[in-house]
Motif scaffolding. Structure first.
Motif, short mmCIF file in Angstrom:
data_model
loop_
_atom_site.label_atom_id
_atom_site.label_comp_id
_atom_site.label_asym_id
_atom_site.label_seq_id
_atom_site.Cartn_x
_atom_site.Cartn_y
_atom_site.Cartn_z
N LYS A 262 -55.56 33.00 72.62
CA LYS A 262 -55.70 34.46 72.44
C LYS A 262 -56.90 35.00 73.20
O LYS A 262 -56.84 36.07 73.82
CB LYS A 262 -55.81 34.78 70.95
CG LYS A 262 -54.50 34.60 70.19
CD LYS A 262 -54.65 34.95 68.71
CE LYS A 262 -53.31 34.83 68.00
NZ LYS A 262 -53.41 35.14 66.55
N ASN A 263 -58.02 34.26 73.19
CA ASN A 263 -59.20 34.68 73.95
C ASN A 263 -58.91 34.66 75.45
O ASN A 263 -59.37 35.55 76.19
CB ASN A 263 -60.38 33.77 73.63
CG ASN A 263 -60.91 33.97 72.24
OD1 ASN A 263 -60.70 35.03 71.62
ND2 ASN A 263 -61.61 32.98 71.70
N THR B 287 -54.98 28.06 69.00
CA THR B 287 -54.47 29.43 68.88
C THR B 287 -55.54 30.43 69.29
O THR B 287 -55.29 31.37 70.06
CB THR B 287 -54.02 29.71 67.43
OG1 THR B 287 -53.05 28.73 67.05
CG2 THR B 287 -53.40 31.09 67.31
N LYS B 288 -56.75 30.24 68.78
CA LYS B 288 -57.87 31.13 69.10
C LYS B 288 -58.19 31.09 70.59
O LYS B 288 -58.44 32.13 71.21
CB LYS B 288 -59.07 30.73 68.27
CG LYS B 288 -60.30 31.60 68.49
CD LYS B 288 -61.45 31.13 67.61
CE LYS B 288 -62.70 31.98 67.86
NZ LYS B 288 -63.85 31.52 67.03
N GLU C 160 -63.01 22.27 74.94
CA GLU C 160 -62.85 23.71 75.15
C GLU C 160 -63.24 24.13 76.56
O GLU C 160 -62.55 24.94 77.20
CB GLU C 160 -63.68 24.47 74.11
CG GLU C 160 -63.49 25.98 74.19
CD GLU C 160 -64.19 26.71 73.07
OE1 GLU C 160 -64.17 27.96 73.08
OE2 GLU C 160 -64.74 26.05 72.17
N ASN D 75 -60.01 21.58 67.30
CA ASN D 75 -60.39 23.00 67.30
C ASN D 75 -59.13 23.85 67.31
O ASN D 75 -58.02 23.35 67.50
CB ASN D 75 -61.26 23.30 68.53
CG ASN D 75 -62.28 24.39 68.25
OD1 ASN D 75 -62.06 25.24 67.37
ND2 ASN D 75 -63.38 24.38 68.99
N SER D 76 -59.31 25.15 67.16
CA SER D 76 -58.17 26.08 67.10
C SER D 76 -57.69 26.38 68.51
O SER D 76 -58.37 27.11 69.27
CB SER D 76 -58.58 27.36 66.38
OG SER D 76 -57.53 28.31 66.47
N ASP E 123 -52.61 29.39 62.70
CA ASP E 123 -53.75 28.81 63.39
C ASP E 123 -53.52 27.30 63.54
O ASP E 123 -53.50 26.56 62.56
CB ASP E 123 -55.03 29.06 62.58
CG ASP E 123 -56.27 28.69 63.38
OD1 ASP E 123 -56.23 28.80 64.62
OD2 ASP E 123 -57.27 28.29 62.75
#
Length: 454
Positions: free
Chosen positions: A311-312, A307-308, A344, A304-305, A337
């Motif tokens: 940032k979240n 990076t995302k 997660e 999975n990302s 990315d």
């Protein structure tokens, strides 16, 4: 089969092979040696006119010539008339009269196959000539025999050297096995307070030394686990006993009629409910920690990302910081990315845990930073995530144990909790193959650093 017996068999084979080779060479040399054969089938005894020899002397001379090795052929002739008195050479017949040139020509023509030697026998008189010849193949065979003897000598020396070397190596191996057996028995019997030592120099280190070092590391880990177990029993007993005691006390007070006022009963029930929830949360935390040690989690990591996610999380940190009146700054320098396998839910929970610690040990308007950047190298690229705070910091004596389960530092002893939070974070990082470290200065703040390989 025991390792010791296997080594004994190996040593036996190593020694027996060169010995068998040596025996083969000796037997082969003896069987093919012409010296073990006596000359047979030679010409019958002739009445020879040798005035200087008695019959007995002539018999001894003839017998000596017959006893020559099979490959050694001889001719006895009289030089006055070159009469052949004795011959074991098939081409030259006994009683034949020859001359000097004929004999020399014959020797010359066959010199490519035989080595000739001419000599006189003083005891038989000045006119008696002895001619002997030996096959060149026989000479070469003797050279081979000498070569065999040299090889035999070399094999014997190698065998002796091998024996000494095998004994030396076997002793070293058996000593190492005995030490390992003794150390493993020590661990099996629970004798963890006695160190496992390897008192040898660096030049003598081998696989057994590595095993001994691993056993010593295991001993230290078992000792630490034992200490952790004791801390667990002490901590869990204290932390669980407190809410249970409150619940039990207020329940008995209501049942016994000590608390009769409706408002007081309501407040008591609310407190009982609060402590029950706290008790439930503690049990849930313990169960989640046990699940983290399950290898099945590694099989559920999904690419999975990251990076995302970072940032979240930084947005969550800013919003939460405003609620708790903290000055939260973020600096996310991730240019692309990046996708890595991770869980997660567990990772977000770890980030939240670290951020919650930053909130807990800072005051209003203190600074909390969330920083992320890429670190690239030839071997491995990493994302570096740092969660910094300007809070009270961590004592130096607590830093080495900050990730130990049920360990509560000096600053956290007044706080509620079981000392599992950072240990959970460390377990999650280890499960993902990531690393986490901490640096801190008293009254200046703390920084947790996570390295994410990609």
């Amino acid at each position: 089969m025991k390792i010791k017996n296997q080594f004994f068999i190996l040593a036996f084979l190593i020694i027996s092979i060169p010995i068998l080779c040596s025996a083969f060479i000796i037997i082969h040399t003896y069987i093919h040696s012409p010296n073990r054969y006596l000359l047979t089938g030679s010409a019958p005894r002739q009445k020879i006119d040798l005035p200087l020899l008695s019959d007995e002397d002539f018999y001894n001379l003839e017998t000596s010539l017959k006893l020559l090795p099979r490959d050694v052929q001889a001719v006895l002739c009289r030089t006055t008339d070159y009469k052949i008195l004795f011959s074991s050479i098939p081409e030259i017949k006994v009683g034949h009269y020859s001359d000097k040139n004929e004999i020399w020509n014959f020797a010359s023509q066959t010199s490519d196959k035989y080595f000739y030697q001419f000599s006189k026998i003083p005891s038989a008189g000045p006119d008696v000539l002895l001619i002997t010849r030996l096959s060149l193949e026989r000479i070469n065979s003797e050279k081979k025999t000498k070569t065999y003897l040299k090889i035999l000598l070399a094999v014997i020396l190698i065998t002796i050297s091998s024996l000494v070397l095998i004994l030396f190596i076997s002793k070293a191996i058996f000593d190492g096995l005995n030490k390992i057996e003794h150390s493993s028995t020590q661990l099996a019997e629970g004798q963890l307070n006695k160190p496992i030592t390897t008192d040898i120099s660096d030049s003598q280190k081998n696989e057994f030394t590595s095993i001994m070092n691993s056993l010593e590391k295991m001993r230290c880990e078992l000792l630490e686990m034992q200490a952790s177990k004791n801390r667990f029993i002490t901590s869990i007993s204290h932390d669980l006993r407190t809410p249970v005691a409150v619940i039990k006390g207020y329940t008995e007070a209501i049942i016994d009629g000590v608390i009769t006022d409706t408002e007081e009963i309501k407040n008591s029930m609310e407190l009982i409910q609060k402590k029950s929830a706290q008790l439930e949360e503690m049990i849930e935390t313990l169960l989640n920690f046990i699940k983290l040690n399950n290898a099945e989690i590694k099989e559920k990591l999904i690419p999975n990302s990251i990076t995302k996610l970072i940032k979240n999380f930084s947005k969550y940190a800013v919003i939460t910081g405003k609620i708790f009146k903290r000055n939260v700054k973020t600096d996310i320098q991730l240019s692309k990315d990046i996708v890595v396998p991770f869980n997660e839910q567990l990772i977000h929970r770890s980030f939240e845990n670290l951020f919650s610690n930053a909130l807990r040990y800072t005051k209003e308007n203190d600074l909390i930073e969330v920083i992320a950047f890429q670190e690239e190298s030839e071997k491995q690229n990493h994302i570096i995530l740092q969660i910094k705070d300007s809070g009270i910091g961590i004592d130096k004596k607590d830093l080495d144990h900050i990730f130990d389960i049920f360990y509560r530092g000096t600053n956290s002893r007044k706080e509620e909790g079981m000392g599992i939070g950072l240990s959970v974070v460390k377990s999650i990082m280890d499960t993902h193959g990531w690393s986490i470290s901490v640096s801190s200065q008293k009254k200046k703040g703390t920084c947790f650093t996570i390295k994410i390989p990609y």
